[in-house]
Design a protein around this motif. Sequence first.
Motif, PDB file in Angstrom:
ATOM      1  N   UNK A 280       0.853  -1.200   0.000  1.00 61.52           N
ATOM      2  CA  UNK A 280       0.000   0.000   0.000  1.00 61.52           C
ATOM      3  C   UNK A 280       0.884   1.243   0.000  1.00 61.52           C
ATOM      4  N   UNK A 281       0.516   2.220  -0.813  1.00 64.25           N
ATOM      5  CA  UNK A 281       1.238   3.496  -0.880  1.00 64.25           C
ATOM      6  C   UNK A 281       0.367   4.588  -0.290  1.00 64.25           C
ATOM      7  N   UNK A 282       0.955   5.460   0.544  1.00 61.97           N
ATOM      8  CA  UNK A 282       0.181   6.553   1.146  1.00 61.97           C
ATOM      9  C   UNK A 282       0.887   7.884   0.891  1.00 61.97           C
ATOM     10  N   UNK A 283       0.090   8.939   0.679  1.00 63.69           N
ATOM     11  CA  UNK A 283       0.633  10.295   0.475  1.00 63.69           C
ATOM     12  C   UNK A 283       0.071  11.182   1.578  1.00 63.69           C
ATOM     13  N   UNK A 284       0.937  11.985   2.179  1.00 60.08           N
ATOM     14  CA  UNK A 284       0.514  12.667   3.406  1.00 60.08           C
ATOM     15  C   UNK A 284       0.830  14.156   3.428  1.00 60.08           C
ATOM     16  N   UNK A 285       0.199  14.828   4.392  1.00 60.82           N
ATOM     17  CA  UNK A 285       0.492  16.243   4.654  1.00 60.82           C
ATOM     18  C   UNK A 285       1.858  16.417   5.309  1.00 60.82           C
ATOM     19  N   UNK A 286       2.475  15.307   5.767  1.00 59.51           N
ATOM     20  CA  UNK A 286       3.798  15.427   6.401  1.00 59.51           C
ATOM     21  C   UNK A 286       4.935  15.465   5.361  1.00 59.51           C
ATOM     22  N   UNK A 287       4.575  15.693   4.070  1.00 58.39           N
ATOM     23  CA  UNK A 287       5.505  15.860   2.941  1.00 58.39           C
ATOM     24  C   UNK A 287       6.147  14.555   2.472  1.00 58.39           C
ATOM     25  N   UNK A 288       5.688  13.419   2.999  1.00 61.70           N
ATOM     26  CA  UNK A 288       6.287  12.152   2.570  1.00 61.70           C
ATOM     27  C   UNK A 288       5.234  11.235   1.945  1.00 61.70           C
ATOM     28  N   UNK A 289       5.748  10.290   1.139  1.00 57.31           N
ATOM     29  CA  UNK A 289       4.941   9.140   0.728  1.00 57.31           C
ATOM     30  C   UNK A 289       5.589   7.933   1.379  1.00 57.31           C
ATOM     31  N   UNK A 290       4.764   7.011   1.826  1.00 56.80           N
ATOM     32  CA  UNK A 290       5.308   5.818   2.473  1.00 56.80           C
ATOM     33  C   UNK A 290       4.716   4.567   1.832  1.00 56.80           C
ATOM     34  N   UNK A 291       5.538   3.538   1.779  1.00 54.99           N
ATOM     35  CA  UNK A 291       5.147   2.252   1.203  1.00 54.99           C
ATOM     36  C   UNK A 291       5.038   1.251   2.343  1.00 54.99           C
ATOM     37  N   UNK A 292       3.905   0.544   2.407  1.00 52.08           N
ATOM     38  CA  UNK A 292       3.653  -0.366   3.529  1.00 52.08           C
ATOM     39  C   UNK A 292       3.494  -1.795   3.035  1.00 52.08           C
ATOM     40  N   UNK A 293       4.049  -2.723   3.805  1.00 49.83           N
ATOM     41  CA  UNK A 293       3.886  -4.153   3.515  1.00 49.83           C
ATOM     42  C   UNK A 293       2.840  -4.696   4.495  1.00 49.83           C
ATOM     43  N   UNK A 294       1.690  -5.140   3.979  1.00 42.94           N
ATOM     44  CA  UNK A 294       0.612  -5.653   4.832  1.00 42.94           C
ATOM     45  C   UNK A 294       0.746  -7.174   4.915  1.00 42.94           C
ATOM     46  N   UNK A 295       0.796  -7.747   6.135  1.00 46.83           N
ATOM     47  CA  UNK A 295       0.879  -9.223   6.238  1.00 46.83           C
ATOM     48  C   UNK A 295      -0.362  -9.878   5.618  1.00 46.83           C
ATOM     49  N   UNK A 296      -0.214 -11.108   5.133  1.00 49.69           N
ATOM     50  CA  UNK A 296      -1.321 -11.829   4.480  1.00 49.69           C
ATOM     51  C   UNK A 296      -2.586 -11.883   5.319  1.00 49.69           C
ATOM     52  N   UNK A 297      -2.412 -12.070   6.621  1.00 50.63           N
ATOM     53  CA  UNK A 297      -3.590 -12.211   7.496  1.00 50.63           C
ATOM     54  C   UNK A 297      -4.114 -10.862   7.989  1.00 50.63           C
TER      55      UNK A 297
END
Length: 450
Positions: free
Chosen positions: A89-106
């Motif tokens: 999952x990719x997120x774009x924020x007001x904190x000036x960053x984009x972050x990439x998240x790895x979500x576990x299967x469960x």
Amino acid sequence: RDSKFRHVFGEASKQKYEDLRLSSKATESTGIRANAKFFTFPWESGGGGALAVIPVTKFGRTARDLPLITGHSAGVLDFEFNPFDDNMLLTASEDLTMKLWQIPDEGLKQHLKEPLATLEGHGKKISFCTFNPSASNVVASTSFDLTTRIWNLGEQEEAFSVAMPDQVMHLKWNYTGSLLAATCKDKKLRLIDPRTSAFACEARIHEGAKASKVEWMGGASATDERHKFVTTGFTSQAERQIGVWDMRKMGPGGSDVAEPLNMLILDQGTGALYPYFDPGTQMLYVAGKGDANVRYFEADPSEPYMHFISDFRTTVPQKGFAFFPKRCVDVSKHEIMRGLKLESTAVQPISFRVPRKSEAFQEDLFPDAPAGVPAMASDEWCGGAECRAPALQSMEPGKAATRESAPKAEAAVVSVKDLKKQLAEALAKVQALEKENELLKTELAQLKGT
């Protein structure tokens, strides 16, 4: 008019996801995203910036202490799942960053604070982020710093940047991932060729001051239609409109006169309309924030280019709406589209179907759909290679193998934490080898001395 889709109807499922605490923050994003495994939306939290990621199988009431993504220090303005990895999952924020998240299967078992990667470079809050539909690890973002940037996730760095004349209200890749359409606050739409950092063309679209949205048309079989796109916006009298355009009839950058192929006036609604086009059926779905309905249309290569079919109505207004990838639909029920309607405390699955008595697989309703595997690598794309259409798979049960061979697997995105660990291991190995080398040198000197 004869059409196999003229009797399409929407139906709300009996099961839904309840007791949700939706963030009250207003954004220009669709408000919710879904894929084969999860759906996600902004969760109400003190400082903002929290997202709930819920497995699609978890119907019913949601626990109060739901684990959340909490890594941003300010509100999340947009988010999107990786089309080639349901767990990313990719997120774009007001904190000036984009972050990439790895979500576990469960799903999440505890709050997720550590992202896989953080992309920094924008000087102001980031309003949109979106994955390229064809090339792996290529992402576009746009920010209040008036730039649109393209990132290579494999390298975790910016690949291209384009200066924008005004704030962007919506950002969408075309079918092959070669162009970006951006609707702007100055009432113009601009088509960006990101790899030349230039505008292919621009035009005034809707005269109203409220936000316009955009969606590309075309598809695997409708190759000639790939030059067309749909915009939604407002007239100067605040009536809502849907426009159909052809980029070949738009002037180059600078000239802003363009005639739409068709311009429909809908109603006097107040919320922005979000268009979603299904390339397989050539149908357009339009859901407005604050509306309690979803309208759907069928595209036509000739005039009037867009036929209204019907709408799915409820009594509860939606705060957002998202569709699942096409490969998630239930073909045995002749379901041509499945969406999620975001309400203030619940998420309601909605199924769009064609009424047919036959239980056999309906080949005419289900042409091959995007397979969820990349058609090209990020280095090829960034290097200027010709863009390829998304890789497809058969929709027939048991035949889901991709029709087009996918490129060799690219190296996965590695988190900074893992890189540091790998570096520390490599340094320790180097020190051990140096020590061993010294011992061997000493032994050799001793042997020579004897």
